[in-house]
Design a protein around this motif. Structure first.
Motif, short mmCIF file in Angstrom:
data_model
loop_
_atom_site.label_atom_id
_atom_site.label_comp_id
_atom_site.label_asym_id
_atom_site.label_seq_id
_atom_site.Cartn_x
_atom_site.Cartn_y
_atom_site.Cartn_z
N UNK A 171 34.62 81.29 -6.58
CA UNK A 171 35.50 80.20 -6.14
C UNK A 171 34.72 79.10 -5.41
N UNK A 172 33.70 79.50 -4.65
CA UNK A 172 32.92 78.53 -3.88
C UNK A 172 31.71 77.99 -4.63
N UNK A 173 31.29 78.69 -5.68
CA UNK A 173 30.12 78.28 -6.45
C UNK A 173 30.23 76.83 -6.96
N UNK A 174 31.39 76.40 -7.51
CA UNK A 174 31.50 75.01 -7.98
C UNK A 174 31.31 73.98 -6.87
N UNK A 175 31.70 74.34 -5.65
CA UNK A 175 31.53 73.41 -4.52
C UNK A 175 30.04 73.23 -4.20
N UNK A 176 29.29 74.32 -4.24
CA UNK A 176 27.84 74.24 -4.01
C UNK A 176 27.19 73.38 -5.08
N UNK A 177 27.58 73.60 -6.33
CA UNK A 177 27.03 72.80 -7.43
C UNK A 177 27.40 71.33 -7.27
N UNK A 178 28.62 71.08 -6.82
CA UNK A 178 29.07 69.70 -6.59
C UNK A 178 28.22 69.02 -5.51
N UNK A 179 27.91 69.74 -4.44
CA UNK A 179 27.10 69.20 -3.34
C UNK A 179 25.71 68.79 -3.83
N UNK A 185 22.55 62.39 -7.08
CA UNK A 185 22.99 61.09 -7.58
C UNK A 185 22.79 59.97 -6.56
N UNK A 186 22.35 60.33 -5.35
CA UNK A 186 22.06 59.31 -4.34
C UNK A 186 23.07 59.22 -3.22
N UNK A 187 24.07 60.10 -3.21
CA UNK A 187 25.09 60.07 -2.16
C UNK A 187 24.58 60.85 -0.93
N UNK A 188 24.75 60.25 0.24
CA UNK A 188 24.25 60.86 1.47
C UNK A 188 25.09 62.04 1.93
N UNK A 189 24.54 62.82 2.83
CA UNK A 189 25.20 64.04 3.29
C UNK A 189 26.50 63.77 4.02
N UNK A 190 26.54 62.71 4.85
CA UNK A 190 27.78 62.38 5.55
C UNK A 190 28.88 62.01 4.57
N UNK A 191 28.53 61.25 3.53
CA UNK A 191 29.51 60.85 2.53
C UNK A 191 30.02 62.04 1.74
N UNK A 192 29.12 62.97 1.40
CA UNK A 192 29.54 64.17 0.69
C UNK A 192 30.54 64.97 1.53
N UNK A 193 30.23 65.09 2.82
CA UNK A 193 31.15 65.79 3.74
C UNK A 193 32.51 65.09 3.76
N UNK A 275 16.34 64.05 -1.37
CA UNK A 275 17.19 64.00 -0.18
C UNK A 275 16.79 62.89 0.78
N UNK A 276 15.49 62.71 0.95
CA UNK A 276 15.00 61.73 1.93
C UNK A 276 15.32 60.30 1.50
N UNK A 277 15.58 60.10 0.21
CA UNK A 277 15.86 58.76 -0.29
C UNK A 277 17.30 58.32 -0.01
N UNK A 278 18.16 59.30 0.20
CA UNK A 278 19.58 58.98 0.39
C UNK A 278 19.82 58.37 1.76
N UNK A 279 20.80 57.50 1.83
CA UNK A 279 21.19 56.88 3.10
C UNK A 279 22.67 57.12 3.31
N UNK A 280 23.00 57.55 4.50
CA UNK A 280 24.41 57.79 4.80
C UNK A 280 25.16 56.51 5.13
#
Length: 650
Positions: A171-179, A185-193, A275-280
């Motif tokens: 059930x949680x595996x798709x969420x990990x793959x989505x993250x 794709x360039x989306x920052x961690x804050x935006x993903x949250x 990861x380092x290239x992404x900007x939140x």
């Protein structure tokens, strides 16, 4: 009054669950016909010191204050698994005459030499039990890791089967793959949250029942929150991306062990390299030195205010840390970094306002001395307990009860504790000498303040602020006017002060004066006697009456239709909006600010007569009339022949 103390270090400790301990204590209180208070340390180790256990610390404080004179615990190990803690509690109970009742043993006799010896031996045995148990647990955990089993909760995306073997949670595996996909794709961690929170995807923690306690390390405030309310945060997302678990490598005590993978090693590496290239957020972050870091607290939710600054200055604010998680903010507003730092430094230090507070005796000498003496007493008790524990440990080693090798770490801990306590006592004694007389405090502080200026280094300024200011509590009152209520707690026993900050003006509610701040220049434009004539005590709090500044003098406006502050802050739209939200402010007789209505003034009749023509019309028409009627409006905002510019409809 009886204090019922309960503690567990783990939720699953069913033999000594909090409920069982509290129920037994409550039963005892009813049998003895005693009033009681409950103190519960949930998930807290008995090896921690008193100040690291919030409820035990509260119990000790209540004993010292005289509120609690009896204590119930099911056994000694609930109170402590650390000899220093037991010695401190033992002496506290003796000194205050507090009775102690153990469910398994009955009343504890503090005068019994046998009890003294056996309780201290039991305390050492408890500590020894914890140390040996930890070693056994580590071996068991290592065995589980080698077998592919799970202890405690596995990372998000994994679960355990009936035999405690680690398996992928489908059930949680798709969420990990989505993250991982979103990050690549360039989306920052804050935006993903933020996206996960918008989709209402539950976190691992939010699936758990109950509550958790959060202790603010800067303020000491304990906050209780529901686990179900926990949200995704940028740091959580970052932790998942960096966790080698997801590529099938479990890190444990310096080694990697194979586990079921959710993504390939190659894909994991690509995402982490990217990861380092992404900007939140847009805009480059800058390394900014925050003068008030760790000092500002949100008056609404109790969280810290943190600084955020970028090169383009689009972000240059202290803001409540709740804003880091979308949907979890308390809605308190941020404040410009330069503005609040300028106010605090230039007004309180360059203009010597803190020195004035000390000089005025806002806190009595006796209160300051008593507070410091209590701290000295507590540290002396801790010091004596450490010395006593050291002597007992030496005795145990001599008698062969404990070997030198087993006691080695304990001896080092006690030695370090004695050194730290001696240092704390030295500092407290220095403070005691400083506050022995108000005059001496003033003289020493005066020497400090003679050297304060805008040319001091950042480090020097921060040291000074930390010395005199304990906390700054901030609450946004009006988002459009950017007006704030500020409460400042000071050190040295100086009483807390309350202020109202709006634009270039800071109003001292406690000391009743208004200061105009422009850069580093401050002008006191309101005396003590004038203060009550210049503020409104309303249902919305204390605000400045409608006024204008003429040659650094506050001129009140006669029968104003503006709610508060200066006319330049108001236009047609925000006037209508304010009175629609606060209809009780509008006088049904004059159509003006009811808090400032004065029927003895020259323009009172004019407002009464004209408002009768608009009373039953939309509010917009009334204010259009007022703002466009140049001659009458000018007369309305005149004080003894001093005009201001005509108002225009915006």
């Amino acid at each position: 009054m009886l204090g019922i103390y309960a503690r567990v270090s783990q939720e699953e400790d069913t033999d000594h669950s909090l409920k069982v301990q509290v129920d037994l204590g409550t039963k005892y209180a009813k049998e003895k016909n005693l009033e009681f208070l409950i103190y519960e340390d949930n998930g807290i180790s008995g090896t921690l010191s008193i100040d690291q256990r919030p409820e035990l610390l509260r119990l000790v404080s209540d004993i010292n204050s005289g509120l609690i004179n009896q204590v119930f615990a099911i056994e000694q190990s609930r109170l402590e698994r650390e000899p220093i803690v037991w010695m401190t509690l033992f002496k506290l109970f003796q000194d205050t005459g507090t009775k102690l009742h153990f469910y398994n043993q009955g009343d504890f006799d503090f005068e019994s030499d046998n009890n003294y010896l056996m309780s201290n031996f039991l305390s050492v045995a408890n500590a020894f039990y914890v140390k040996t148990t930890k070693k056994k647990v580590k071996k068991a955990l290592l065995y589980n890791v080698e077998q592919g089993k799970v202890h405690a909760s596995p990372p998000y995306g994994y679960t355990k089967d009936d035999n405690k073997f680690l398996v992928v949670d489908e059930d949680e595996k798709p969420i990990v793959e989505y993250i991982f996909k979103q990050s690549l794709s360039g989306i920052g961690t804050n935006k993903i949250a933020e996206l996960l929170n918008e989709k209402k995807v539950p976190t691992s923690y939010s699936k758990l029942p109950g509550e958790y306690k959060y202790l603010n390390k800067d303020t000491g405030v304990l906050t209780i929150r529901k686990k179900s309310d926990s949200k995704w945060a940028g740091k959580t997302i970052q932790g998942i991306i960096k966790n080698t678990f997801y590529k099938g490598k479990r890190y444990w005590q310096g080694q990697f062990y194979d586990v079921p993978a959710i993504i390939s090693e190659e894909y994991w590496q690509r995402v982490n390299d990217n990861l380092i290239k992404n900007r939140n957020n847009s805009g480059k972050k800058v390394t900014h030195k925050y003068l008030l870091k760790g000092k500002i607290t949100c008056a609404r939710c109790g969280r810290n205010y943190t600084g955020l600054s970028r090169v383009n200055k689009n972000d240059h604010v202290y803001r409540c840390s709740s804003k880091r998680i979308k949907g979890h903010t308390c809605e308190n507003g941020g404040i410009n970094i330069d503005k609040i730092e300028n106010v605090i430094w230039s007004y309180f230090f360059e203009k010597k306002e803190v020195l004035n507070l000390i000089n005025s005796g806002s806190s009595s000498k006796n209160e300051r001395i008593l507070e410091n003496e209590n701290q000295i007493k507590l540290n002396k008790k801790r010091y004596n307990a450490l010395i006593s524990e050291r002597d007992k440990l030496v005795n145990f080693i001599t008698k062969g009860i404990v070997s030198e090798n087993e006691a080695k770490k304990e001896v080092e801990r006690i030695r370090k504790g004695i050194q730290e306590t001696e240092t704390e006592l030295k500092i407290l004694n220095q403070y005691s000498a400083l506050i022995e007389s108000s005059k001496e405090l003033l003289v020493n502080s005066s020497e400090d303040f003679n050297n304060f200026s805008s040319t001091l280094t950042f480090v020097d300024k921060k040291e000074v602020i930390n010395k005199y200011i304990k906390r700054i509590f901030l609450n946004l009152l009006d988002i459009k006017k950017r007006s704030f209520a500020i409460k400042i707690d000071f050190n040295f026993g100086i009483d807390s002060e309350k202020y109202y900050l709006s634009g270039d003006f800071i109003t001292s509610i406690t000391r009743k004066k208004i200061i105009q701040i422009n850069g580093i220049v401050q002008n006191e434009i309101c005396s003590l006697d004038e203060f009550n004539n210049l503020v409104l005590y309303t249902s919305n709090g204390i605000v400045a009456k409608p006024w204008m500044n003429f040659n650094n003098t506050i001129i009140p406006i006669i029968n104003p239709f503006y709610p508060y502050g200066v006319p330049q802050d108001w236009n047609l739209e925000n006037l209508i909006e304010f009175y629609q939200l606060n209809p009780e402010w509008l006088s049904p007789i004059t159509g003006t600010n009811i808090y400032c209505m004065n029927e003895n003034e020259f323009n009172y009749t004019w407002f009464v007569e004209n408002y009768t023509l608009y009373k039953n019309k939309p509010l917009r028409e009334w204010f259009i009339f007022l703002l466009s009627f140049d001659l009458k409006v000018e007369q309305h905002i005149i004080k003894k022949g001093i005009p201001i510019s005509k108002r225009k409809i915006k």
